[in-house]
Design an enzyme around this catalytic site. Sequence first.
Site, PDB file in Angstrom:
ATOM      1  N   ASP A 163       0.756  -1.071  -0.032  1.00 29.06           N
ATOM      2  CA  ASP A 163      -0.084  -0.038  -0.034  1.00 29.06           C
ATOM      3  C   ASP A 163       0.915   1.262  -0.073  1.00 29.06           C
ATOM      4  O   ASP A 163       0.253   2.260  -0.639  1.00 29.06           O
ATOM      5  CB  ASP A 163      -0.937   0.132   1.157  1.00 29.06           C
ATOM      6  CG  ASP A 163      -1.935  -1.194   1.327  1.00 29.06           C
ATOM      7  OD1 ASP A 163      -1.780  -1.962   0.482  1.00 29.06           O
ATOM      8  OD2 ASP A 163      -2.783  -1.050   2.067  1.00 29.06           O
ATOM      9  N   GLU A 392       2.182  -9.351  11.578  1.00 21.32           N
ATOM     10  CA  GLU A 392       1.732  -9.135  10.228  1.00 21.32           C
ATOM     11  C   GLU A 392       2.978  -8.879   9.566  1.00 21.32           C
ATOM     12  O   GLU A 392       3.088  -9.308   8.343  1.00 21.32           O
ATOM     13  CB  GLU A 392       1.021  -7.713  10.341  1.00 21.32           C
ATOM     14  CG  GLU A 392       0.333  -7.471   8.765  1.00 21.32           C
ATOM     15  CD  GLU A 392      -0.680  -6.171   8.768  1.00 21.32           C
ATOM     16  OE1 GLU A 392      -0.738  -5.536   9.892  1.00 21.32           O
ATOM     17  OE2 GLU A 392      -1.078  -5.847   7.856  1.00 21.32           O
TER      18      GLU A 392
END
Length: 424
Positions: A163, A392
């Site tokens: 992103d 993550e």
Amino acid sequence: MNQTLIDEAFEVMKLNDLGTYTVPTHGLYPFQWNWDSCLTALGQLHRDEDRAWTEMETLFDHQWDDGMVPHIIFHKEDDGYFPGPDVWATGRPVPTSGITQPAVAGFAVARMFERAKDRAMASARAAKLLPKIARWHDWFYRCRDPRGTGLVAIIHPWESGRDNSVDWDEAFSRVPTDGVAPFQRRDTQHADPEHRPTQAQYERYIWLVQHFRALGWDNGKLHDASPFQLVDPGFNAILIRSCADLGGLADALGDTDVASRSRELADAGVAAMETLWSDRHNQYLCLDRVAGEIVESLSVGGLLAAFAPIPKHRAAAVASRIKQLGSQTGYLVPSHDPGDPRFDHLRYWRGPVWLIVNYMISDGLARAGQHDVSEAIRNHSLELIGLSGFAEYYGPVDGTPAGGATFTWTAAMVVEFLKAGQGR
Ligand code: DGY
């Protein structure tokens, strides 16, 4: 020891399993994400084959009529995430986002088919997924490579999965923010804001969503209408690898049309990847299609290229570039060059290590015969788990866990690293 880690990984996957799909982690990502699900299914296959096939089928049940497979499926309401279905407004019966994500499904299903112990089930279920994946691949080349260059562009940073990569900074600065409706971010309530994209980036993410929504999510228009068209070597490599592997799967299932079309796409993609190679940096770089310029940004996207069947000498060069990165940081593979002032070791895709990317690079390098670097990446990945659990992502300097916790695809990759021997 390995069995303990595998058991722990299965526990994480079970914790996030909602029956027919798996959330990446509760809270931060409460729906089904496209590439998360595909990589998760690889891990699930080692525990429950039926459940793994279901993960893929649920995703493809929401394929659009034009062939696109959306990046998020909003199976049920949850106001803990922004932007939700009302912002996307794609008008689907079960709401979805309106953009896509890395096309890892072809690779995943081909690998599941190769490995599955229940051969009858694998043949029947792979045969149903095959034409759907082929349709998605055709969609990519039709809608995201309208001039037939052999390489597709992303039109929103969220499509890449990376992103807030430094790769997008310059092109993204041309995306306006006027007319963005006021919004309340939710991600920063679940994760440390220092690990997430900035507010200025979010405003541009939302501007693009509003822009595409105003065009009725018509994929015949979106590519050319987007001020952001980035050709990412990592994204293309995943698509190329999926086309190549889908070709092999189609052969095994007797679908000669899909087999030859898939190989044609993969060959054209591999040839076109040469235009992104940089001798100076010993890696691939992005192309800003709107500006018509190569982007001088040394990110992991240019190394993930090794996941595709690129020429052996290129894979060797990528391996040596990764070795060099290993001398600059504690853990491979950082998502951005630590020598660049824009490197930020805990901020999402501007520095941290991601296990899914490690898995794909390690797999591609092993196939290209670069076993020492492939093995080093695998070992670093498992060390990170031992040190910091199923996060993550991780700081490449000291292995600090960052982003969300108890993360599904991290767990799935641990199972893959430990059980599957990386296709060697
Ligand atoms: C997010 O919300 O952070 C996602 O990466 C978008 O898909």
